[in-house]
Design a protein around this motif. Sequence first.
Motif, PDB file in Angstrom:
ATOM      1  N   MET A 279       3.266   1.860   2.173  1.00  0.00           N
ATOM      2  CA  MET A 279       3.615   2.233   3.542  1.00  0.00           C
ATOM      3  C   MET A 279       4.853   1.437   3.952  1.00  0.00           C
ATOM      4  O   MET A 279       4.802   0.217   4.095  1.00  0.00           O
ATOM      5  CB  MET A 279       2.440   1.952   4.485  1.00  0.00           C
TER       6      MET A 279
ATOM      7  N   GLU B 288      -3.200  10.723  11.335  1.00  0.00           N
ATOM      8  CA  GLU B 288      -3.475  10.356   9.946  1.00  0.00           C
ATOM      9  C   GLU B 288      -2.783   9.045   9.557  1.00  0.00           C
ATOM     10  O   GLU B 288      -3.384   8.184   8.912  1.00  0.00           O
ATOM     11  CB  GLU B 288      -3.028  11.485   9.012  1.00  0.00           C
ATOM     12  N   LEU B 289      -1.520   8.870   9.965  1.00  0.00           N
ATOM     13  CA  LEU B 289      -0.803   7.635   9.638  1.00  0.00           C
ATOM     14  C   LEU B 289      -1.463   6.437  10.320  1.00  0.00           C
ATOM     15  O   LEU B 289      -1.642   5.376   9.703  1.00  0.00           O
ATOM     16  CB  LEU B 289       0.663   7.741  10.061  1.00  0.00           C
TER      17      LEU B 289
ATOM     18  N   ASP C 292      -4.487   5.476   8.470  1.00  0.00           N
ATOM     19  CA  ASP C 292      -4.145   4.777   7.222  1.00  0.00           C
ATOM     20  C   ASP C 292      -3.842   3.309   7.503  1.00  0.00           C
ATOM     21  O   ASP C 292      -4.248   2.415   6.755  1.00  0.00           O
ATOM     22  CB  ASP C 292      -2.941   5.441   6.551  1.00  0.00           C
ATOM     23  N   GLU C 293      -3.094   3.050   8.589  1.00  0.00           N
ATOM     24  CA  GLU C 293      -2.796   1.672   8.981  1.00  0.00           C
ATOM     25  C   GLU C 293      -4.092   0.906   9.266  1.00  0.00           C
ATOM     26  O   GLU C 293      -4.251  -0.249   8.858  1.00  0.00           O
ATOM     27  CB  GLU C 293      -1.909   1.658  10.229  1.00  0.00           C
TER      28      GLU C 293
ATOM     29  N   ARG D 192      -7.139   1.509   8.102  1.00  0.00           N
ATOM     30  CA  ARG D 192      -7.903   1.271   6.873  1.00  0.00           C
ATOM     31  C   ARG D 192      -7.284   0.127   6.055  1.00  0.00           C
ATOM     32  O   ARG D 192      -7.995  -0.764   5.587  1.00  0.00           O
ATOM     33  CB  ARG D 192      -7.956   2.556   6.034  1.00  0.00           C
ATOM     34  N   LYS D 193      -5.974   0.129   5.899  1.00  0.00           N
ATOM     35  CA  LYS D 193      -5.317  -0.914   5.107  1.00  0.00           C
ATOM     36  C   LYS D 193      -5.431  -2.285   5.781  1.00  0.00           C
ATOM     37  O   LYS D 193      -5.605  -3.308   5.105  1.00  0.00           O
ATOM     38  CB  LYS D 193      -3.834  -0.573   4.880  1.00  0.00           C
TER      39      LYS D 193
ATOM     40  N   GLN E  75     -13.219   9.627   7.148  1.00  0.00           N
ATOM     41  CA  GLN E  75     -12.541  10.309   8.235  1.00  0.00           C
ATOM     42  C   GLN E  75     -12.380  11.781   7.882  1.00  0.00           C
ATOM     43  O   GLN E  75     -12.198  12.135   6.724  1.00  0.00           O
ATOM     44  CB  GLN E  75     -11.177   9.691   8.540  1.00  0.00           C
TER      45      GLN E  75
ATOM     46  N   THR F  91     -13.868  -0.739   2.733  1.00  0.00           N
ATOM     47  CA  THR F  91     -13.726   0.436   3.598  1.00  0.00           C
ATOM     48  C   THR F  91     -14.369   1.693   3.003  1.00  0.00           C
ATOM     49  O   THR F  91     -14.199   2.783   3.548  1.00  0.00           O
ATOM     50  CB  THR F  91     -12.245   0.715   3.898  1.00  0.00           C
TER      51      THR F  91
ATOM     52  N   PHE G 292       0.820  -1.209   0.000  1.00  0.00           N
ATOM     53  CA  PHE G 292       0.000   0.000   0.000  1.00  0.00           C
ATOM     54  C   PHE G 292       0.860   1.267   0.000  1.00  0.00           C
ATOM     55  O   PHE G 292       0.361   2.373   0.226  1.00  0.00           O
ATOM     56  CB  PHE G 292      -0.911   0.025   1.237  1.00  0.00           C
TER      57      PHE G 292
END
Length: 592
Positions: free
Chosen positions: A304, A346-347, A350-351, A353-354, A368, A363, A302
């Motif tokens: 990341m 925010e990070l 993201d974690e 959601r992934k 958000q 999702t 993703f």
Amino acid sequence: MFPALRDEVASALEAALAARELPTDDLGIEEPPDDVESVLASSVAFRLAGVVGAAPPRVAAELADEIDPDELTLVDRVETQGPYLNFLPSAAYYAETLDAATESTYGRRPDRGESVVVEHTSANPTGPVHVGRARNPIIGDAVANALDYAGYDVDRHYYVNDAGRQIAVFTWAYETFDESDLGEPDREKADYDLVRYYREGNAFLEDAPEEEVEAAEAEIESIMQGLEAGEEATYERVSEVVDRVLEGMRETLSRLPVTFDEFVKETRFMRDGSTDDVVARLQDLDEAFYEDDAWQLDLSAFGMEKPFVFLRADGTSLYTTRDVAHHEWKFDQYDRAVTVIGEDHELTFDELRKTLELLGHDTDPLDQLFYSWVNLPGGEGMSTRAGTGIDLDDLLDEAVSRARGEVEDRLDDRIRDDDLTEADVERIARQVGIGAVRYDIVAKQPTKAITFEWDRALDFEAQSAPYVQYVHARCCGILEEADADPAADLSDLADDVDATTLETPEERDLLEVIARFPRVIETAADDLEPHRVATYTREFAETFNAFYRECPVLSNDVDEETRAARLALVAASKHTIANALDVLGVAAPRSM
């Protein structure tokens, strides 16, 4: 009526395009500039010029010829201005707007049959709510209100972090230190009382001898392990602290006012086995690996680079792991889930959601809204742990105090004449002061950092909460003078009123702004942008004030027919501005 007008314009354009065998995928409908007489316009001729092989103005003219206004209800005529098609509203548009807006529920959209949970605030229960975090409850509450007005079935949730290290430290400190070890609380409130233990505990862990710190850390770890194991005794120890702090925080939030349908505790998903289930499923994923004494998830697919740690070597889960279980529960209970959260998360989000996607979840229903911080001039710190910063209670006290001064400066004569009692002044000061805080914060785009400034927020003459609130009070004053109850449904005032009587530019402008309110609600809800409602209220206030200056309502010089129509317009204005302020969570004073 604006949404209905837009639908009618869209249908007319689609029919015109179909008649000429042209694509109907992009109608180019937009609101024209202020100097254009129409309410809606279309730029579709720009897009089709190349397809038709003609200049945009010619395409616009040909499309206008295909539309017969006699077959429309809310459109009076269609005119072209260069490449634009302009749609001018009919008398029925104004009449139906006046009819609809005199209903007390004006602006509320039909039930969509869709449930939404809005999670907001969710500040750690480690002490009083601070100014830096004030944007979350204010924006979150306005988002929930907008969704409610837009026809969604909305639940408001506060997610309580009662399982992390901070809470374990707090519980240990509360059980370790005596009242005599602590200073006096800043306020007689539970959160101010207990935060002293938290601060004392952190100071001890930083400064105490090593062997004493090691003993404390062992007890803190024991609390965390007890929660992870679902031990009832440990849960009760932690709950004693968490629930008392939350009691004080809720009292502060109720001053805004912000309320919640449910306080969802993080430990809920540990005690019911949900977190263990998530961990087991994550460990089975191809992306899972064990390294550096922790279970981790490879999210490089993703984009990341940093792996997501979901289980420590000691068997304790992490906040985001538990939040995965929390969101799986949301997906089971609701059609849509909205989270209002600080930009520093925010990070982490993201974690989350992934990870949910790797577990097979769609999702798309998860939205958000990230917000930036509120600062006060001078850049005061906001650290609960250090015991510094400005609490939200302090800000609200100051707001009411300053507002009272402003109100008294303007109302000295009325107080002496007994038009307003001291209780009235106190009520108005509270409504204006707290309204100023909420309005000033929610009126800005959430992603932009803001500095709260008193002179701007409490300016009765500028585009601030008092400026808008005064419009509502003025409407109420006119209605009371006409022996109408502003608190009642005022739909009877539109009975037998001829809306064509409202023909001055100021009357028509006000009707057109009123008509757009339902569309503003829909847009604010769909895009999660409550600041659009605040922008609308400023435009509304300016438009109403122009009407008030130019169009006397109860003057002896006004004929009965015009008087009745203008009074109905004031009633429609009253409901519109009251409901717009309600979406923002700002009080609509009956008098100011």
